[in-house]
Design a protein around this motif. Structure first.
Motif, PDB file in Angstrom:
ATOM      1  N   PHE A 274       0.837  -1.205   0.000  1.00 38.05           N
ATOM      2  CA  PHE A 274       0.000   0.000   0.000  1.00 38.05           C
ATOM      3  C   PHE A 274       0.870   1.253   0.000  1.00 38.05           C
ATOM      4  CE2 PHE A 274      -1.814   3.242   2.985  1.00 38.05           C
ATOM      5  CZ  PHE A 274      -2.677   3.834   2.071  1.00 38.05           C
ATOM      6  N   ILE A 275       1.875   1.289   0.867  1.00 40.62           N
ATOM      7  CA  ILE A 275       2.748   2.463   0.955  1.00 40.62           C
ATOM      8  C   ILE A 275       3.480   2.688  -0.368  1.00 40.62           C
ATOM      9  CG2 ILE A 275       4.810   3.404   2.078  1.00 40.62           C
ATOM     10  CD1 ILE A 275       3.869   1.974   4.651  1.00 40.62           C
ATOM     11  N   ASN A 276       3.978   1.604  -0.964  1.00 42.40           N
ATOM     12  CA  ASN A 276       4.683   1.721  -2.245  1.00 42.40           C
ATOM     13  C   ASN A 276       3.779   2.256  -3.350  1.00 42.40           C
ATOM     14  OD1 ASN A 276       7.113   0.807  -1.231  1.00 42.40           O
ATOM     15  ND2 ASN A 276       6.702  -1.346  -1.714  1.00 42.40           N
ATOM     16  N   GLN A 277       2.545   1.735  -3.418  1.00 43.10           N
ATOM     17  CA  GLN A 277       1.612   2.178  -4.449  1.00 43.10           C
ATOM     18  C   GLN A 277       1.149   3.611  -4.198  1.00 43.10           C
ATOM     19  OE1 GLN A 277       0.698   0.561  -7.340  1.00 43.10           O
ATOM     20  NE2 GLN A 277       2.379  -0.774  -6.695  1.00 43.10           N
ATOM     21  N   PHE A 278       0.955   3.969  -2.943  1.00 42.59           N
ATOM     22  CA  PHE A 278       0.560   5.338  -2.601  1.00 42.59           C
ATOM     23  C   PHE A 278       1.654   6.321  -3.021  1.00 42.59           C
ATOM     24  CE2 PHE A 278      -0.343   9.077  -0.157  1.00 42.59           C
ATOM     25  CZ  PHE A 278      -1.721   9.089   0.021  1.00 42.59           C
ATOM     26  N   ARG A 279       2.904   5.973  -2.698  1.00 44.13           N
ATOM     27  CA  ARG A 279       4.030   6.840  -3.069  1.00 44.13           C
ATOM     28  C   ARG A 279       4.154   6.955  -4.587  1.00 44.13           C
ATOM     29  NH1 ARG A 279       7.998   3.999  -1.250  1.00 44.13           N
ATOM     30  NH2 ARG A 279       8.251   4.920   0.817  1.00 44.13           N
ATOM     31  N   LYS A 280       3.942   5.860  -5.279  1.00 47.32           N
ATOM     32  CA  LYS A 280       4.054   5.851  -6.736  1.00 47.32           C
ATOM     33  C   LYS A 280       2.999   6.752  -7.383  1.00 47.32           C
ATOM     34  CE  LYS A 280       3.827   2.622 -10.659  1.00 47.32           C
ATOM     35  NZ  LYS A 280       3.624   1.202 -11.053  1.00 47.32           N
ATOM     36  N   ILE A 281       1.767   6.716  -6.864  1.00 48.47           N
ATOM     37  CA  ILE A 281       0.666   7.461  -7.474  1.00 48.47           C
ATOM     38  C   ILE A 281       0.605   8.901  -6.973  1.00 48.47           C
ATOM     39  CG2 ILE A 281      -1.868   7.605  -7.602  1.00 48.47           C
ATOM     40  CD1 ILE A 281      -1.845   4.499  -7.581  1.00 48.47           C
ATOM     41  N   MET A 282       0.810   9.096  -5.660  1.00 54.74           N
ATOM     42  CA  MET A 282       0.642  10.420  -5.050  1.00 54.74           C
ATOM     43  C   MET A 282       1.956  11.183  -4.891  1.00 54.74           C
ATOM     44  SD  MET A 282      -2.633  10.624  -4.579  1.00 54.74           S
ATOM     45  CE  MET A 282      -2.764  12.026  -3.472  1.00 54.74           C
ATOM     46  N   GLN A 283       3.083  10.532  -5.187  1.00 60.57           N
ATOM     47  CA  GLN A 283       4.400  11.159  -5.068  1.00 60.57           C
ATOM     48  C   GLN A 283       4.714  11.591  -3.640  1.00 60.57           C
ATOM     49  OE1 GLN A 283       6.417  11.230  -7.951  1.00 60.57           O
ATOM     50  NE2 GLN A 283       4.674   9.996  -8.644  1.00 60.57           N
ATOM     51  N   ILE A 284       4.170  10.848  -2.658  1.00 60.30           N
ATOM     52  CA  ILE A 284       4.383  11.164  -1.257  1.00 60.30           C
ATOM     53  C   ILE A 284       3.975   9.925  -0.458  1.00 60.30           C
ATOM     54  CG2 ILE A 284       2.050  12.090  -0.908  1.00 60.30           C
ATOM     55  CD1 ILE A 284       3.240  14.214   0.935  1.00 60.30           C
ATOM     56  N   THR A 285       4.526   9.723   0.724  1.00 58.84           N
ATOM     57  CA  THR A 285       4.114   8.581   1.538  1.00 58.84           C
ATOM     58  C   THR A 285       2.792   8.887   2.230  1.00 58.84           C
ATOM     59  OG1 THR A 285       5.232   9.342   3.539  1.00 58.84           O
ATOM     60  CG2 THR A 285       6.528   8.017   1.979  1.00 58.84           C
ATOM     61  N   PRO A 286       2.035   7.857   2.610  1.00 58.31           N
ATOM     62  CA  PRO A 286       0.761   8.108   3.310  1.00 58.31           C
ATOM     63  C   PRO A 286       0.939   8.913   4.599  1.00 58.31           C
ATOM     64  CG  PRO A 286       0.895   5.826   2.600  1.00 58.31           C
ATOM     65  CD  PRO A 286       2.246   6.416   2.349  1.00 58.31           C
ATOM     66  N   LEU A 287       1.971   8.605   5.379  1.00 59.60           N
ATOM     67  CA  LEU A 287       2.185   9.306   6.636  1.00 59.60           C
ATOM     68  C   LEU A 287       2.494  10.784   6.403  1.00 59.60           C
ATOM     69  CD1 LEU A 287       2.384   9.200   9.681  1.00 59.60           C
ATOM     70  CD2 LEU A 287       4.794   8.523   9.451  1.00 59.60           C
ATOM     71  N   LYS A 288       3.370  11.072   5.440  1.00 57.68           N
ATOM     72  CA  LYS A 288       3.703  12.466   5.155  1.00 57.68           C
ATOM     73  C   LYS A 288       2.490  13.195   4.590  1.00 57.68           C
ATOM     74  CE  LYS A 288       7.178  15.413   2.983  1.00 57.68           C
ATOM     75  NZ  LYS A 288       8.396  15.459   2.123  1.00 57.68           N
ATOM     76  N   PHE A 289       1.703  12.510   3.759  1.00 60.25           N
ATOM     77  CA  PHE A 289       0.486  13.118   3.222  1.00 60.25           C
ATOM     78  C   PHE A 289      -0.456  13.486   4.367  1.00 60.25           C
ATOM     79  CE2 PHE A 289      -3.946  12.705   1.928  1.00 60.25           C
ATOM     80  CZ  PHE A 289      -4.005  13.549   0.818  1.00 60.25           C
ATOM     81  N   ARG A 290      -0.635  12.565   5.330  1.00 58.41           N
ATOM     82  CA  ARG A 290      -1.519  12.837   6.472  1.00 58.41           C
ATOM     83  C   ARG A 290      -1.039  14.044   7.260  1.00 58.41           C
ATOM     84  NH1 ARG A 290      -3.100   8.066  10.490  1.00 58.41           N
ATOM     85  NH2 ARG A 290      -5.093   8.202   9.407  1.00 58.41           N
ATOM     86  N   ARG A 291       0.255  14.122   7.506  1.00 60.31           N
ATOM     87  CA  ARG A 291       0.800  15.241   8.275  1.00 60.31           C
ATOM     88  C   ARG A 291       0.624  16.562   7.541  1.00 60.31           C
ATOM     89  NH1 ARG A 291       6.380  12.111  10.113  1.00 60.31           N
ATOM     90  NH2 ARG A 291       5.463  10.973  11.900  1.00 60.31           N
ATOM     91  N   GLU A 292       0.846  16.551   6.210  1.00 59.00           N
ATOM     92  CA  GLU A 292       0.675  17.781   5.437  1.00 59.00           C
ATOM     93  C   GLU A 292      -0.780  18.219   5.396  1.00 59.00           C
ATOM     94  OE1 GLU A 292       2.402  17.706   1.583  1.00 59.00           O
ATOM     95  OE2 GLU A 292       4.469  17.485   2.331  1.00 59.00           O
ATOM     96  N   MET A 293      -1.703  17.269   5.262  1.00 55.19           N
ATOM     97  CA  MET A 293      -3.114  17.597   5.268  1.00 55.19           C
ATOM     98  C   MET A 293      -3.543  18.167   6.607  1.00 55.19           C
ATOM     99  SD  MET A 293      -4.689  17.079   2.403  1.00 55.19           S
ATOM    100  CE  MET A 293      -6.377  16.987   2.979  1.00 55.19           C
ATOM    101  N   GLU A 294      -3.045  17.605   7.697  1.00 51.02           N
ATOM    102  CA  GLU A 294      -3.378  18.095   9.033  1.00 51.02           C
ATOM    103  C   GLU A 294      -2.874  19.516   9.211  1.00 51.02           C
ATOM    104  OE1 GLU A 294      -2.912  16.683  13.708  1.00 51.02           O
ATOM    105  OE2 GLU A 294      -1.657  15.794  12.141  1.00 51.02           O
ATOM    106  N   LEU A 295      -1.663  19.791   8.752  1.00 44.87           N
ATOM    107  CA  LEU A 295      -1.071  21.122   8.873  1.00 44.87           C
ATOM    108  C   LEU A 295      -1.857  22.129   8.042  1.00 44.87           C
ATOM    109  CD1 LEU A 295       1.188  22.954   9.894  1.00 44.87           C
ATOM    110  CD2 LEU A 295       2.549  22.258   7.906  1.00 44.87           C
ATOM    111  N   ARG A 296      -2.190  21.765   6.806  1.00 44.74           N
ATOM    112  CA  ARG A 296      -2.946  22.673   5.938  1.00 44.74           C
ATOM    113  C   ARG A 296      -4.313  22.993   6.519  1.00 44.74           C
ATOM    114  NH1 ARG A 296      -0.730  19.496   1.185  1.00 44.74           N
ATOM    115  NH2 ARG A 296       0.842  20.835   0.236  1.00 44.74           N
ATOM    116  N   ASN A 297      -4.974  21.983   7.044  1.00 38.68           N
ATOM    117  CA  ASN A 297      -6.318  22.200   7.592  1.00 38.68           C
ATOM    118  C   ASN A 297      -6.281  23.090   8.831  1.00 38.68           C
ATOM    119  OD1 ASN A 297      -7.545  20.658   5.621  1.00 38.68           O
ATOM    120  ND2 ASN A 297      -7.404  18.754   6.800  1.00 38.68           N
ATOM    121  N   LYS A 298      -5.224  22.940   9.650  1.00 35.95           N
ATOM    122  CA  LYS A 298      -5.082  23.774  10.828  1.00 35.95           C
ATOM    123  C   LYS A 298      -4.829  25.226  10.446  1.00 35.95           C
ATOM    124  CE  LYS A 298      -3.503  20.379  14.237  1.00 35.95           C
ATOM    125  NZ  LYS A 298      -2.351  19.930  15.073  1.00 35.95           N
ATOM    126  N   GLU A 299      -3.994  25.416   9.412  1.00 35.42           N
ATOM    127  CA  GLU A 299      -3.640  26.774   9.009  1.00 35.42           C
ATOM    128  C   GLU A 299      -4.658  27.385   8.063  1.00 35.42           C
ATOM    129  OE1 GLU A 299       0.286  26.491   7.456  1.00 35.42           O
ATOM    130  OE2 GLU A 299       1.225  26.191   9.424  1.00 35.42           O
TER     131      GLU A 299
END
Length: 301
Positions: A274-299
């Motif tokens: 899952f992590i490999n396919q997520f990184r391949k399609i989204m150009q980011i790991t699931p964990l980093k994506f979650r952290r960036e989304m959380e930061l964006r939503n807060k700001e």
């Protein structure tokens, strides 16, 4: 930059309600990269769609066609046609106006059967490229701008102004001399690809084989692969992976779910895969994506 979630149902139909309180029409500005997937996912809807690219360049996929729409041009997408959009080139920050309207609203009801139904039923009219250098095209694009302005400002009698602009748009479209065709085989093909997509969406969390997808479309395995390649520009099994990743994007915004839980919930039988396919399609790991989304939503951007 606030990320926007594009929601579709299990049949691939967009869930956005395209209307105001009083009118079955909506016009909004879309920035492609603001979508959480980085593009506008494959979907369809009953409404007619008119697009005006106001910045950058967009690449649209409509049924089995690929259309590049540069800044200043537009695109008509017919009712029921499967489509998606992405930026043309890197980092051009493409923005377009999207006007969606119920087919029953573009002309008075007494004129619908004569002036609308033949066009939304035609099998050779999935889209039309609206070019700004063509006089009638320029008038259509200008009318889209007027609808956007009228819906935003809602001045007295704005509803009549919107109705007038829609009549202008539709008249220019149907008087362009386009010869309509009605091919039963294309209707069947469209229905089969929608049936297969719907089946995938309904069973995406379960083990899926090519034979299962083929059975949903009443096709052989080779024909199924050909349908997906021609109409969706991908393979059936890659579409399954892409859709699972799409569903995981929604779940990653729920902080109480672990990465492993999400991986298995959307249909992967391995967290690492899952992590490999997520990184391949989204150009980011699931964990980093979650952290960036959380930061964006807060700001809030």
């Amino acid at each position: 930059m606030l990320k926007v979630e594009f929601r579709i149902d299990q049949n691939g139909r967009e869930l956005t309600e395209h209307r105001t309180v009083t009118l079955p029409v909506a016009c909004y500005e879309t920035t492609i990269v603001r979508n959480v997937h980085g593009h506008i996912p494959l979907h369809w809807h009953d409404e007619l769609q008119f697009v005006l690219v106001v910045q950058g360049e967009a690449l649209f996929y409509v049924n089995d066609q690929k259309i590049v729409v540069p800044q200043g041009d537009g695109l008509f997408i017919n009712s029921g046609c499967m489509h998606m959009a992405e930026e043309r080139g890197e980092k051009n920050n493409c923005i377009y106006l999207c006007l969606n309207v119920s087919p029953q609203f573009v002309v008075p009801s007494e004129l619908y059967l004569k002036y609308v139904h033949p066009y939304i039923s035609a099998t050779n009219l999935p889209y039309l490229h609206i070019k700004r250098e063509v006089p009638c095209g320029a008038q259509v694009l200008n009318a889209i701008r007027h609808v956007k302005k009228d819906l935003a400002e809602q001045a007295p009698f704005y509803e009549m102004n919107v109705a007038s602009s829609l009549l202008t748009i539709w008249k220019h479209l149907i008087t362009s001399g386009y010869a309509l065709e009605y091919d039963p085989s294309k209707i069947i093909r469209s229905r089969r690809i929608k049936d297969m997509v719907e089946w995938i969406h309904l069973h995406s969390a379960e083990p899926i084989k090519l034979e299962d997808i083929a059975r949903a479309g009443q096709l052989s395995r080779s024909e199924t692969c050909r349908y997906f390649k021609q109409m969706l520009k991908t393979t059936p099994m890659q579409y399954v992976i892409d859709y699972r990743i799409q569903k995981s994007v929604e779940l990653l915004q729920l902080q109480e779910r672990s990465i492993t839980e999400i991986a298995y919930e959307v249909g992967f039988n391995s967290t690492s895969y899952f992590i490999n396919q997520f990184r391949k399609i989204m150009q980011i790991t699931p964990l980093k994506f979650r952290r960036e989304m959380e930061l964006r939503n807060k700001e809030g951007y």
